[in-house]
Write an enzyme that holds these catalytic residues in place. Structure first.
Site, PDB file in Angstrom:
ATOM      1  N   GLU A  81       0.861  -1.182   0.000  1.00  0.00           N
ATOM      2  CA  GLU A  81       0.000   0.000   0.000  1.00  0.00           C
ATOM      3  C   GLU A  81       0.896   1.230   0.000  1.00  0.00           C
ATOM      4  OE1 GLU A  81      -2.847   0.423   3.224  1.00  0.00           O
ATOM      5  OE2 GLU A  81      -3.775   2.071   2.123  1.00  0.00           O
ATOM      6  N   CYS A 103      -6.555   0.829   2.816  1.00  0.00           N
ATOM      7  CA  CYS A 103      -7.539   1.907   2.864  1.00  0.00           C
ATOM      8  C   CYS A 103      -7.529   2.787   1.629  1.00  0.00           C
ATOM      9  CB  CYS A 103      -7.304   2.769   4.101  1.00  0.00           C
ATOM     10  SG  CYS A 103      -7.697   1.922   5.627  1.00  0.00           S
ATOM     11  N   ASN A 141     -12.180  -3.378   0.681  1.00  0.00           N
ATOM     12  CA  ASN A 141     -11.096  -3.621   1.643  1.00  0.00           C
ATOM     13  C   ASN A 141     -11.699  -3.965   2.995  1.00  0.00           C
ATOM     14  OD1 ASN A 141      -8.460  -3.667   2.783  1.00  0.00           O
ATOM     15  ND2 ASN A 141      -8.762  -1.593   3.510  1.00  0.00           N
ATOM     16  N   GLU A 142     -11.671  -3.039   3.932  1.00  0.00           N
ATOM     17  CA  GLU A 142     -12.241  -3.336   5.252  1.00  0.00           C
ATOM     18  C   GLU A 142     -13.665  -2.797   5.283  1.00  0.00           C
ATOM     19  OE1 GLU A 142      -9.436  -1.525   7.934  1.00  0.00           O
ATOM     20  OE2 GLU A 142      -8.257  -3.362   8.058  1.00  0.00           O
TER      21      GLU A 142
HETATM   22  O1  AHR Z   1      -2.048  -1.424   6.704  1.00  0.00           O
HETATM   23  C1  AHR Z   1      -2.550  -0.200   7.103  1.00  0.00           C
HETATM   24  C2  AHR Z   1      -4.060  -0.140   7.046  1.00  0.00           C
HETATM   25  O2  AHR Z   1      -4.611  -1.013   7.979  1.00  0.00           O
HETATM   26  C3  AHR Z   1      -4.670  -0.578   5.760  1.00  0.00           C
HETATM   27  O3  AHR Z   1      -4.702   0.442   4.844  1.00  0.00           O
HETATM   28  C4  AHR Z   1      -6.051  -0.964   6.152  1.00  0.00           C
HETATM   29  O4  AHR Z   1      -6.595  -1.957   5.333  1.00  0.00           O
HETATM   30  C5  AHR Z   1      -5.919  -1.381   7.596  1.00  0.00           C
HETATM   31  O5  AHR Z   1      -6.814  -0.742   8.398  1.00  0.00           O
END
Ligand code: AHR
Length: 676
Positions: free
Chosen positions: A52, A250, A385-386
């Protein structure tokens, strides 16, 4: 002589009894490997990388570009730049999606100067003897037919006469926009240079326009021009990853839907890729980086190419039409409704075409034009994602129907939300089963006790239904110990025996986040740290590497008193798992001893196939250990805690049993060869 003979039978009897007693005595920590049964195949996708653009992992990190805000598109177009003399910003440039450029004109007096200076990402790192390429799109805009610009690498804080230590020149010879390039060799190593550009040969009525000012090392990973920083890319390659997940995290979701990652903006000519805000710019106001944007110079093409070149399955994750649920209030910034999902679903379908489509398809053609006519062979796609709430499965269902009807072989990864358990987690898992996704992405950034107590987490997971992608995890030391220290890595190693043991459930796993610039991080711990010139592998890195380099081909059963070795009561702080590598004819045992005492262990191979012989020569043991529980590697001392390999004494193998001692607080990997 006689008396000796007299005693001999007695002595023999005593020795025999002792031998019987010894063999009847069960050694401490006897681990039994069932070598008789065919094991569970180890997935090629173990162990993976989670990438990321957080902590300046992409721009300023893996992406080798050294100029910040090269296209003058940040909110403040001169962010990252200092200007002097007659410099103006214009917005009718040659690249539609990056319209800004600078105009350099006569400063009003030949003794004045016109130019600009870029600060890079925490400076510009250059190395002695290495070549660097400055490239710029330019045109003349004054009366003169030709203009000369000079560029200089400067050390602004030098006590020497001249701040510049390296110079180059470019002659701009056209009124039409053209790309110009010049290569220079740095005479010295400097981590924090600046790049200065001057308009030369000053005279009235002159002018030159500059756009997309770029400065790259010539030597990048595999030599690609728009390439990756070699040292960081190699560190990732050396992890032997089975899967490469990108672009997050994220940033996939965006704080708002408008700022989500849109892969189509990240492909095609780099000059025309529009920038995006990076949410890690402001997510943590206590670690604020207002100059953090995504140039998308490292985009989906580059991610696919990198996956291919490091031998990892590419695993893109795309927006499901929901912005970050932690940050975004849907009352003011609504998620996409089901009726509005079409463009998001189309992005997913087009992405598959971009990766796999023939060169005569719309998106396959884009890939081919970028230099890769062959498909990238995409097999996995994460959607969301989350995410949580009922909205997510409703939206995911729309994606699943569209993707499966057109691309039935693509495996779809759904989310179990940001938490490792609890109501949302359970409901999401139930929904994922209902939707019959292929894998479910689980995240756990957790304290020591979680990793210590949950090596059996997957032992009881259902064997049918979706599989697990442990997509983001890391041990976050509690009580202020939230950084990369040895104890955290050791507990990860212990926990990972459970990932390995459950190869039929956990098909992918990736530590997160992957990269962090020491001067630009928002989140820690991270697997690999770097500055402008150096890379540091953490203890956690070595744990991941030891797993990935010793993943074997099938997982066998290993038990202590009939139970998996998962650090439970009576197991003396031991965790263990075993794989067989049928290609190399080796058994590989991983043992983590998290206790503060050395542990004698015996590993016995039962039910060995006929004709198979365990070989006592060449049994190796690689250990990762630190006497300091909170010891860590650093950029200054990157090799303080690294794996060490020794060969064991052949005598340690008797009757198919290896007897050895695992040091206190040690992760050990034994490679035991066999012949057949
Ligand atoms: O790895 C950091 C963040 O942690 C990522 O962007 C997210 O998916 C998680 O909350």
């Amino acid at each position: 002589m006689r008396s000796k003979n007299l005693f001999r039978p007695l002595l023999a009897a005593v020795l025999t009894t002792a031998a019987i007693n010894a063999s009847a005595q069960i050694p401490d920590n006897l681990m039994i490997v069932d070598a008789g049964k065919k094991g569970i195949p180890v997935q090629e996708t173990m162990y993976g990388l989670f990438f990321e653009d957080i902590n300046f992992a992409a721009d300023g990190g893996l992406y080798a570009e050294k100029v910040k805000n090269r296209s003058f598109e940040f909110d403040d177009p001169f962010m990252g730049w200092k200007i002097f003399g007659n410099v103006t910003i214009c917005d009718d440039g040659p690249f539609e999606r990056n319209p800004h450029y600078v105009r350099l004109g006569y400063p009003g007096h030949p003794a004045f100067v016109t130019g600009l200076e870029n600060e890079g990402f925490f400076g510009i790192g250059v190395e002695e003897g290495k070549e660097y390429r400055l490239s710029v799109w330019a045109r003349t805009s004054g009366i003169k037919e030709k203009e000369v610009i000079s560029f200089r690498l400067c050390k602004n804080d030098t006590m020497g006469e001249d701040q510049a230590f390296c110079r180059g020149y470019i002659e701009v010879d056209s009124r039409e926009w053209k790309k110009y390039e010049a290569v220079i060799t740095s005479p010295l190593t400097e981590p924090k240079a600046s790049l200065r550009i001057f308009l030369e040969q000053l005279s009235p009525a002159q002018g030159v326009d500059l756009e997309h000012i770029s400065f790259f090392p010539v030597e990048t990973f595999n030599g690609h021009e728009n390439g990756l920083r070699k040292d960081i890319a190699e560190a990732l390659q050396q992890l032997n990853p089975g899967v490469f997940r990108f672009p997050g995290g994220c940033i996939v979701e965006g704080t708002t839907l408008e700022t989500r990652y849109q892969w189509k903006n990240s492909v095609g000519p780099v000059e025309n890729r529009p920038i995006n805000m990076n949410r890690w710019n402001y997510t943590f106001p206590h670690r604020l980086y207002p100059d953090y944007f995504q140039s998308y110079g490292l985009g989906f093409y580059e991610y696919f190419l990198f996956s291919e070149e490091i031998g990892a399955e590419p695993l893109p994750v795309i927006s499901c039409g929901m912005a970050c649920q932690f940050q975004n209030d849907p009352a003011t910034h609504p998620h996409a409704s089901i009726d509005e999902l079409d463009p998001y679903v189309q992005d997913a379908l087009d992405l598959i075409e971009f990766a796999n489509g023939a060169v005569d398809t719309k998106w396959g053609k884009v890939r081919a034009e970028m230099g890769h006519p062959e498909p990238f062979n995409l097999k996995y796609l994460g959607v969301g994602n989350e995410q949580w709430s009922e909205e997510y499965p409703e939206k995911l269902e729309v994606f699943i129907k569209a993707i499966r009807s057109r691309y039935p072989d693509i495996k779809i990864i759904g989310s179990s939300g940001p938490y490792r358990d609890g109501k949302d987690f359970d409901e999401l898992w139930a929904a994922m089963r209902e939707l019959d996704v292929d894998l479910v992405d689980e995240h756990y950034y957790a304290e020591e006790s979680f990793f210590e107590n949950n090596a059996d987490r997957y032992d009881s997971y259902p064997r049918k239904g979706p599989k697990v992608f442990a997509g983001e995890y890391a041990c976050h030391g509690a009580d202020g110990k939230k950084w990369n220290h040895f104890n955290a890595a050791l507990l990860e190693a212990a926990f990972m025996t459970g990932l390995e043991r459950n190869a039929d459930v956990v098909l992918m796993a990736s530590y997160a986040p992957l990269l962090a610039h020491v001067e630009g991080w928002q989140w820690r711990p991270d697997l690999v740290w770097f500055d402008n010139l150096n890379v540091m592998r953490t203890c956690s890195y070595y744990v991941q590497q030891l797993y990935a380099q010793n993943k074997g081909t099938e997982v066998l059963s290993l038990t202590m008193e009939g139970r998996p070795v998962a650090g439970k009561d009576g197991q003396n702080g031991l965790y263990a798992s075993v794989v067989k590598d049928s290609n190399k004819n080796e058994y590989i045992i991983k043992v983590a001893n998290v206790s503060s005492a050395p542990q004698e262990i015996s590993i016995r191979f039962d039910k060995l196939p006929r004709k198979q012989t365990i070989l006592s020569d060449e049994i190796s043991c690689t250990t990762l250990h630190s006497d300091e529980s909170l010891g860590e590697n650093s950029l200054e001392h990157p090799d303080k805690i690294i794996p060490v390999t020794v060969l064991l004494d052949p005598e340690q193998l008797q009757n198919n049993t290896l007897s050895t001692t695992v040091g206190a607080r040690t992760f050990a990997v034994y490679r035991i060869p066999y012949s057949e």
